[in-house]
Design a protein around this motif. Structure first.
Motif, PDB file in Angstrom:
ATOM      1  N   GLU A  37     -25.518  75.897  19.228  1.00 55.21           N
ATOM      2  CA  GLU A  37     -26.055  74.663  19.099  1.00 55.21           C
ATOM      3  C   GLU A  37     -25.163  73.542  19.157  1.00 55.21           C
ATOM      4  O   GLU A  37     -25.654  72.528  19.420  1.00 55.21           O
ATOM      5  CB  GLU A  37     -26.451  74.348  17.613  1.00 55.21           C
ATOM      6  CG  GLU A  37     -27.657  75.279  17.292  1.00 55.21           C
ATOM      7  CD  GLU A  37     -28.207  74.850  15.769  1.00 55.21           C
ATOM      8  OE1 GLU A  37     -27.950  74.031  15.056  1.00 55.21           O
ATOM      9  OE2 GLU A  37     -29.150  75.758  15.403  1.00 55.21           O
ATOM     10  N   GLY A  38     -23.776  73.695  19.683  1.00 53.91           N
ATOM     11  CA  GLY A  38     -22.942  72.712  19.586  1.00 53.91           C
ATOM     12  C   GLY A  38     -21.914  72.763  18.871  1.00 53.91           C
ATOM     13  O   GLY A  38     -21.486  73.807  18.344  1.00 53.91           O
ATOM     14  N   HIS A  44     -24.588  65.226  17.944  1.00 55.35           N
ATOM     15  CA  HIS A  44     -25.241  65.690  19.358  1.00 55.35           C
ATOM     16  C   HIS A  44     -25.561  67.432  19.136  1.00 55.35           C
ATOM     17  O   HIS A  44     -25.898  67.757  20.175  1.00 55.35           O
ATOM     18  CB  HIS A  44     -24.513  65.578  20.527  1.00 55.35           C
ATOM     19  CG  HIS A  44     -24.396  64.198  20.697  1.00 55.35           C
ATOM     20  ND1 HIS A  44     -23.259  63.256  20.501  1.00 55.35           N
ATOM     21  CD2 HIS A  44     -25.499  63.157  21.165  1.00 55.35           C
ATOM     22  CE1 HIS A  44     -23.641  61.913  20.984  1.00 55.35           C
ATOM     23  NE2 HIS A  44     -24.849  61.919  21.266  1.00 55.35           N
ATOM     24  N   ALA A  45     -25.333  67.876  18.259  1.00 53.57           N
ATOM     25  CA  ALA A  45     -25.345  69.231  18.070  1.00 53.57           C
ATOM     26  C   ALA A  45     -26.885  69.530  17.941  1.00 53.57           C
ATOM     27  O   ALA A  45     -27.680  68.858  17.450  1.00 53.57           O
ATOM     28  CB  ALA A  45     -24.902  70.139  17.018  1.00 53.57           C
ATOM     29  N   ARG A  49     -33.299  68.736  22.106  1.00 56.93           N
ATOM     30  CA  ARG A  49     -33.198  67.239  21.846  1.00 56.93           C
ATOM     31  C   ARG A  49     -34.321  66.754  22.298  1.00 56.93           C
ATOM     32  O   ARG A  49     -35.174  67.504  22.963  1.00 56.93           O
ATOM     33  CB  ARG A  49     -31.777  66.592  22.765  1.00 56.93           C
ATOM     34  CG  ARG A  49     -32.173  66.963  24.101  1.00 56.93           C
ATOM     35  CD  ARG A  49     -30.833  66.155  24.652  1.00 56.93           C
ATOM     36  NE  ARG A  49     -31.050  66.061  26.241  1.00 56.93           N
ATOM     37  CZ  ARG A  49     -31.418  65.173  26.905  1.00 56.93           C
ATOM     38  NH1 ARG A  49     -31.962  64.090  26.057  1.00 56.93           N
ATOM     39  NH2 ARG A  49     -31.617  64.985  28.077  1.00 56.93           N
ATOM     40  N   ASN A  66     -31.380  71.208  24.604  1.00 51.92           N
ATOM     41  CA  ASN A  66     -30.038  70.370  24.674  1.00 51.92           C
ATOM     42  C   ASN A  66     -29.007  70.811  25.373  1.00 51.92           C
ATOM     43  O   ASN A  66     -28.393  71.796  25.262  1.00 51.92           O
ATOM     44  CB  ASN A  66     -29.912  70.383  23.144  1.00 51.92           C
ATOM     45  CG  ASN A  66     -28.700  69.134  23.006  1.00 51.92           C
ATOM     46  OD1 ASN A  66     -28.359  68.526  23.832  1.00 51.92           O
ATOM     47  ND2 ASN A  66     -28.082  69.142  21.896  1.00 51.92           N
ATOM     48  N   THR A  67     -29.033  70.146  26.700  1.00 57.16           N
ATOM     49  CA  THR A  67     -27.853  70.532  27.509  1.00 57.16           C
ATOM     50  C   THR A  67     -26.760  69.685  27.515  1.00 57.16           C
ATOM     51  O   THR A  67     -25.975  69.414  28.343  1.00 57.16           O
ATOM     52  CB  THR A  67     -28.366  70.755  29.072  1.00 57.16           C
ATOM     53  OG1 THR A  67     -29.057  69.543  29.532  1.00 57.16           O
ATOM     54  CG2 THR A  67     -29.338  71.998  29.139  1.00 57.16           C
ATOM     55  N   ARG A  68     -26.729  68.583  26.549  1.00 59.09           N
ATOM     56  CA  ARG A  68     -25.870  67.445  26.473  1.00 59.09           C
ATOM     57  C   ARG A  68     -25.202  67.658  24.967  1.00 59.09           C
ATOM     58  O   ARG A  68     -25.111  66.713  24.467  1.00 59.09           O
ATOM     59  CB  ARG A  68     -26.618  66.119  26.618  1.00 59.09           C
ATOM     60  CG  ARG A  68     -27.432  65.911  27.803  1.00 59.09           C
ATOM     61  CD  ARG A  68     -28.006  64.580  27.808  1.00 59.09           C
ATOM     62  NE  ARG A  68     -27.118  63.525  27.792  1.00 59.09           N
ATOM     63  CZ  ARG A  68     -26.303  62.859  28.744  1.00 59.09           C
ATOM     64  NH1 ARG A  68     -26.442  63.221  30.111  1.00 59.09           N
ATOM     65  NH2 ARG A  68     -25.650  61.767  28.425  1.00 59.09           N
ATOM     66  N   GLN A  69     -24.679  68.923  24.629  1.00 63.11           N
ATOM     67  CA  GLN A  69     -24.262  69.005  23.348  1.00 63.11           C
ATOM     68  C   GLN A  69     -22.757  68.573  23.258  1.00 63.11           C
ATOM     69  O   GLN A  69     -22.429  68.010  21.819  1.00 63.11           O
ATOM     70  CB  GLN A  69     -24.257  70.721  23.124  1.00 63.11           C
ATOM     71  CG  GLN A  69     -25.713  71.024  22.819  1.00 63.11           C
ATOM     72  CD  GLN A  69     -25.703  72.935  22.809  1.00 63.11           C
ATOM     73  OE1 GLN A  69     -24.624  73.320  23.285  1.00 63.11           O
ATOM     74  NE2 GLN A  69     -26.611  73.436  22.261  1.00 63.11           N
ATOM     75  N   TRP A 167     -22.937  72.143  27.634  1.00 61.39           N
ATOM     76  CA  TRP A 167     -23.734  72.917  26.516  1.00 61.39           C
ATOM     77  C   TRP A 167     -22.840  74.203  26.243  1.00 61.39           C
ATOM     78  O   TRP A 167     -21.993  74.687  27.258  1.00 61.39           O
ATOM     79  CB  TRP A 167     -25.140  73.170  26.907  1.00 61.39           C
ATOM     80  CG  TRP A 167     -25.411  73.765  28.162  1.00 61.39           C
ATOM     81  CD1 TRP A 167     -25.710  72.939  29.393  1.00 61.39           C
ATOM     82  CD2 TRP A 167     -25.498  75.078  28.571  1.00 61.39           C
ATOM     83  NE1 TRP A 167     -25.772  73.736  30.555  1.00 61.39           N
ATOM     84  CE2 TRP A 167     -25.831  75.136  29.954  1.00 61.39           C
ATOM     85  CE3 TRP A 167     -25.273  76.476  27.831  1.00 61.39           C
ATOM     86  CZ2 TRP A 167     -25.960  76.537  30.908  1.00 61.39           C
ATOM     87  CZ3 TRP A 167     -25.730  77.451  28.660  1.00 61.39           C
ATOM     88  CH2 TRP A 167     -25.902  77.394  30.196  1.00 61.39           C
TER      89      TRP A 167
END
Length: 204
Positions: A37-38, A44-45, A49, A66-69, A167
């Motif tokens: 999850e990050g 941002h985890a 998202r 979510n590829t912006r972790q 991520w």
């Protein structure tokens, strides 16, 4: 005989996290633990998202992967941004970064699909460039209230220097001082059927 490309290895200068929902400014930790999850506890985890202005092909607010972790910045590029803004320094925390690394030339230019390997199992997959906006500029402006228009000037100063978003490809631990090994993706040229191609396989 084909030459083996030189190894691309940098160093993790600091690791940072943001646990507040009303701010993106991060603070230093000696280490962070990554799950799928990050960064555990970071704002941002998450496996998913909500879509936003960066993903206009979805209705806004749609749950997506979510590829912006994590957000990554470069020590060298931070110095370039500071120079462009005529400031003594710009801190990674002001940009909401989770990792500051050094020794990787043109970090922001690493292509999507690049893998970053850390000593204690963690692997990050690069999603792409983290394009600059006025949000971090306003934070910088707050630290230099006597200098006008820093928020808007930041966008231009940080263009192609703002860093990356990524991520978690493999969970693990990242510590300040860790080496980070870069594995670039295999170059791919995609040509639409019927497009004119020269003898070298390139578009005419």
């Amino acid at each position: 005989m084909a030459r083996t490309p030189p190894a691309l290895v940098g160093r993790t200068v600091r690791v940072l996290v943001c646990t507040e929902q009303k701010s993106f400014v991060t603070h230093d930790l000696p280490e962070v633990r990554l799950s799928f999850e990050g960064i555990e506890g970071d704002r941002h985890a998450g496996l998913t998202r909500l879509s936003d202005v960066r993903t206009p092909w979805f209705p806004r607010g749609t749950p997506i992967r979510n590829t912006r972790q994590l957000s990554l910045v470069s020590t060298e590029e931070l110095a370039q941004v500071a120079h462009a803004l005529e400031l003594p320094r710009v801190l990674a925390s002001w940009l909401g970064a989770n990792l500051e690394v050094e020794g990787i030339p043109r970090l922001t230019q690493l292509p999507p699909g690049t893998r970053l390997f850390f000593p204690e199992d963690a692997v990050l997959a690069v999603e792409g460039e983290n394009e600059p906006c006025t949000g971090p500029g306003k934070v910088i402006e707050g630290h230099h209230p006597g200098i006008p228009k820093l928020a808007s000037r930041f966008v231009k100063a940080a263009w192609e220097r703002r860093g990356l978003v990524a991520w978690v490809d493999r969970p693990g631990v990242i510590r300040a001082g860790d080496a980070v090994r870069v594995m670039l993706p295999k170059p791919v040229t995609y040509v639409l059927p019927g497009s004119p191609v020269n003898r070298k396989g390139q578009l005419s």
